[in-house]
Write a protein that holds these residues in place. Structure first.
Motif, mmCIF file in Angstrom:
data_model
loop_
_atom_site.group_PDB
_atom_site.id
_atom_site.type_symbol
_atom_site.label_atom_id
_atom_site.label_comp_id
_atom_site.label_asym_id
_atom_site.label_seq_id
_atom_site.Cartn_x
_atom_site.Cartn_y
_atom_site.Cartn_z
ATOM 1 N N ARG A 166 -14.342 -24.570 0.560
ATOM 2 C CA ARG A 166 -14.215 -23.389 -0.291
ATOM 3 C C ARG A 166 -13.329 -23.697 -1.505
ATOM 4 O O ARG A 166 -13.620 -23.318 -2.614
ATOM 5 C CB ARG A 166 -13.620 -22.233 0.508
ATOM 6 C CG ARG A 166 -14.019 -20.894 -0.064
ATOM 7 C CD ARG A 166 -13.393 -19.784 0.675
ATOM 8 N NE ARG A 166 -11.946 -20.023 0.811
ATOM 9 C CZ ARG A 166 -11.120 -19.210 1.421
ATOM 10 N NH1 ARG A 166 -11.571 -18.134 1.987
ATOM 11 N NH2 ARG A 166 -9.837 -19.473 1.492
ATOM 12 N N GLU A 167 -12.217 -24.427 -1.228
ATOM 13 C CA GLU A 167 -11.325 -24.792 -2.334
ATOM 14 C C GLU A 167 -12.053 -25.657 -3.353
ATOM 15 O O GLU A 167 -11.903 -25.489 -4.555
ATOM 16 C CB GLU A 167 -10.100 -25.553 -1.811
ATOM 17 C CG GLU A 167 -8.973 -24.622 -1.444
ATOM 18 C CD GLU A 167 -7.931 -25.285 -0.573
ATOM 19 O OE1 GLU A 167 -7.758 -26.517 -0.665
ATOM 20 O OE2 GLU A 167 -7.300 -24.570 0.231
ATOM 21 N N GLN A 168 -12.860 -26.593 -2.813
ATOM 22 C CA GLN A 168 -13.612 -27.487 -3.698
ATOM 23 C C GLN A 168 -14.580 -26.686 -4.566
ATOM 24 O O GLN A 168 -14.660 -26.887 -5.775
ATOM 25 C CB GLN A 168 -14.425 -28.470 -2.861
ATOM 26 C CG GLN A 168 -13.912 -29.883 -2.978
ATOM 27 C CD GLN A 168 -14.633 -30.787 -1.995
ATOM 28 O OE1 GLN A 168 -15.666 -30.413 -1.436
ATOM 29 N NE2 GLN A 168 -14.085 -31.965 -1.784
ATOM 30 N N LEU A 169 -15.275 -25.737 -3.887
ATOM 31 C CA LEU A 169 -16.237 -24.913 -4.619
ATOM 32 C C LEU A 169 -15.542 -24.096 -5.695
ATOM 33 O O LEU A 169 -16.009 -23.990 -6.824
ATOM 34 C CB LEU A 169 -16.964 -23.968 -3.652
ATOM 35 C CG LEU A 169 -18.098 -24.602 -2.865
ATOM 36 C CD1 LEU A 169 -18.671 -23.617 -1.871
ATOM 37 C CD2 LEU A 169 -19.205 -25.050 -3.822
ATOM 38 N N LEU A 170 -14.360 -23.555 -5.319
ATOM 39 C CA LEU A 170 -13.599 -22.757 -6.281
ATOM 40 C C LEU A 170 -13.195 -23.605 -7.477
ATOM 41 O O LEU A 170 -13.314 -23.183 -8.631
ATOM 42 C CB LEU A 170 -12.338 -22.192 -5.611
ATOM 43 C CG LEU A 170 -12.523 -20.855 -4.927
ATOM 44 C CD1 LEU A 170 -11.257 -20.457 -4.174
ATOM 45 C CD2 LEU A 170 -12.854 -19.769 -5.959
#
Ligand code: ADP
Length: 393
Positions: free
Chosen positions: A148-152
């Motif tokens: 999720r952090e990567q996507l963000l």
């Protein structure tokens, strides 16, 4: 598990029943511990493992018999050993460690993310005799969080790039509007003078002189409109190629001579060796080479420019080398973006269209455009064009 009962205070019958009850409860608790998917482990105050449930076996890969009597440090990665000192120091003071997120190591050496809760275990006298710990595997959750952090982060970068692109486009519109407005003013003025010249023939020379001068503005006007049309075509994927048998050496000499005539003060050398021929779109390749050489002239600090062409691994390889201002490493990828100008407002600075369209033209021919540059030293642009057409058009 505080079910210790005072035997003196109860009758033997009751004692037997409560004993039975105790045994049943213990068995039940033991079954619960055993069937838990969480790892439930107990250890002494020195960190020696005293019990190890099925959950711990599945999670860490060690069987109970392998680890009971050994130090819990077995499953603690070497760079996290200090955590055990911290946990034990809290336990000795009667304090818990709650939902501590950390990493442990399995028997096979792999790592897993866990959430750890450690509580002191008290003996009959109430003194702390050890600790019980419950570990939950949170690898999946952590992976999800990382994803999720990567996507963000990706989304943020995309948004930033979009904003930059919009800013570049707005700047371009402002510059282009200005560029288009100038020739219109000149045209207006010229027409006024011509009108007066009709009435007063003495003014006709003046009007003609202005009309001639305006030519330069109109050329720029036409070139800007052409470039805009190119952008529109290339963007919609309609960069049609009209291939013909072409002598690259001849074309290079032709393009270079235009610049030599325009800027006799700059030394422009062309080294072509044996002729290189291919099936390319003459006008488009002319346009691409013109863009690259005009940049070398624009940003080359009036120093010599070396143009060379050679056959290399089935490609025609053209290099255009200047000894000008160069481009800094972070700016290098940006210069191929549409409307990007690294040094806007610089002498003769353009619209940030040239390199974008040049790359599209080269790629439409199945080739590549690369740059090497060092600030203050200069830049070398390298075009590779396959000699046997493997185009993407
Ligand atoms: P422009 O029309 O602004 O020259 P280009 O797309 O041709 O647009 O180039 C984009 C930017 O790349 C230029 O504004 C300039 O900052 C940089 N650039 C291009 N060629 C060179 C070069 N030979 N030396 C230094 N900088 C260059």
């Amino acid at each position: 598990m505080g079910m210790i009962m005072g035997h003196d205070a109860v009758g033997s019958e009751f004692a037997r029943e409560s004993n039975d009850g105790q045994i049943a409860v213990r068995a039940l608790l033991s079954a619960i511990v055993d069937s838990s998917h969480d790892a439930i482990v107990s250890k002494t105050l020195d960190g020696i493992i005293t019990s190890w449930n099925g959950g711990a076996e599945a999670m860490f890969g060690y069987r109970a018999a392998e680890v009971i009597g050994k130090s819990i440090r077995l499953i603690i990665p070497s760079d996290r050993q200090a955590e055990e000192d911290y946990v034990l120091s809290r336990i000795r003071r009667g304090l818990r460690v709650d939902h501590f997120e950390t990493v442990r190591q399995r028997k096979d050496g792999s790592f897993l993310d866990i959430s750890l809760t450690v509580s002191p275990v008290r003996g009959a006298q109430g003194t702390i005799i050890g600790a019980s710990k419950i570990a939950r595997d949170i690898t999946e959750r952590k992976r999800f969080e990382r994803e999720r952090e990567q996507l963000l982060a990706q989304e943020q970068t995309a948004r930033m790039r979009l904003n930059e692109a919009l800013k570049a486009r707005d700047q371009f519109i402002a510059v282009a509007a200005h560029e288009l407005r100038n020739p219109l003013n000149v045209l207006h003025l010229t027409l006024q003078l011509l009108q007066r010249a009709c009435r007063d023939p003495q003014r006709s020379a003046q009007a003609l002189a202005l009309a001639e001068k305006s030519q330069l503005h109109f050329d720029r006007f036409a070139s800007l409109v052409d470039r805009l049309l190119d952008v529109a075509r290339a963007r919609s994927g309609n960069l049609d190629l009209y291939r013909e048998d072409l002598s690259l050496s001849g074309l290079l000499v032709e393009v270079a001579s235009r610049f030599k005539a325009e800027r006799p003060d700059i030394l422009i050398t062309v080294e072509t060796g044996p002729d290189i021929r291919g099936s390319w779109d003459k006008l488009r390749i002319d346009q691409a080479l013109t863009n690259l050489i005009s940049n070398a002239v624009k940003y080359g600090g009036d120093k010599p420019i070396a143009i060379a062409a050679a056959a290399d691994a089935g490609d025609a390889m053209i290099t255009i080398r200047d000894r000008g201002i160069g481009i800094s490493a972070p700016d290098l990828p940006r210069i191929f973006e549409l409307f990007e100008r690294v040094a806007p407002g610089s002498e003769g600075g353009g619209f940030g269209i040239g390199l974008w369209i040049t790359r599209r033209i080269v790629e439409a021919h199945g080739g590549t455009l690369r740059v090497e540059s060092e600030p203050g030293v200069g830049s070398t642009f390298t075009v590779r064009l396959p000699m046997n057409a493997r185009s993407t058009d």
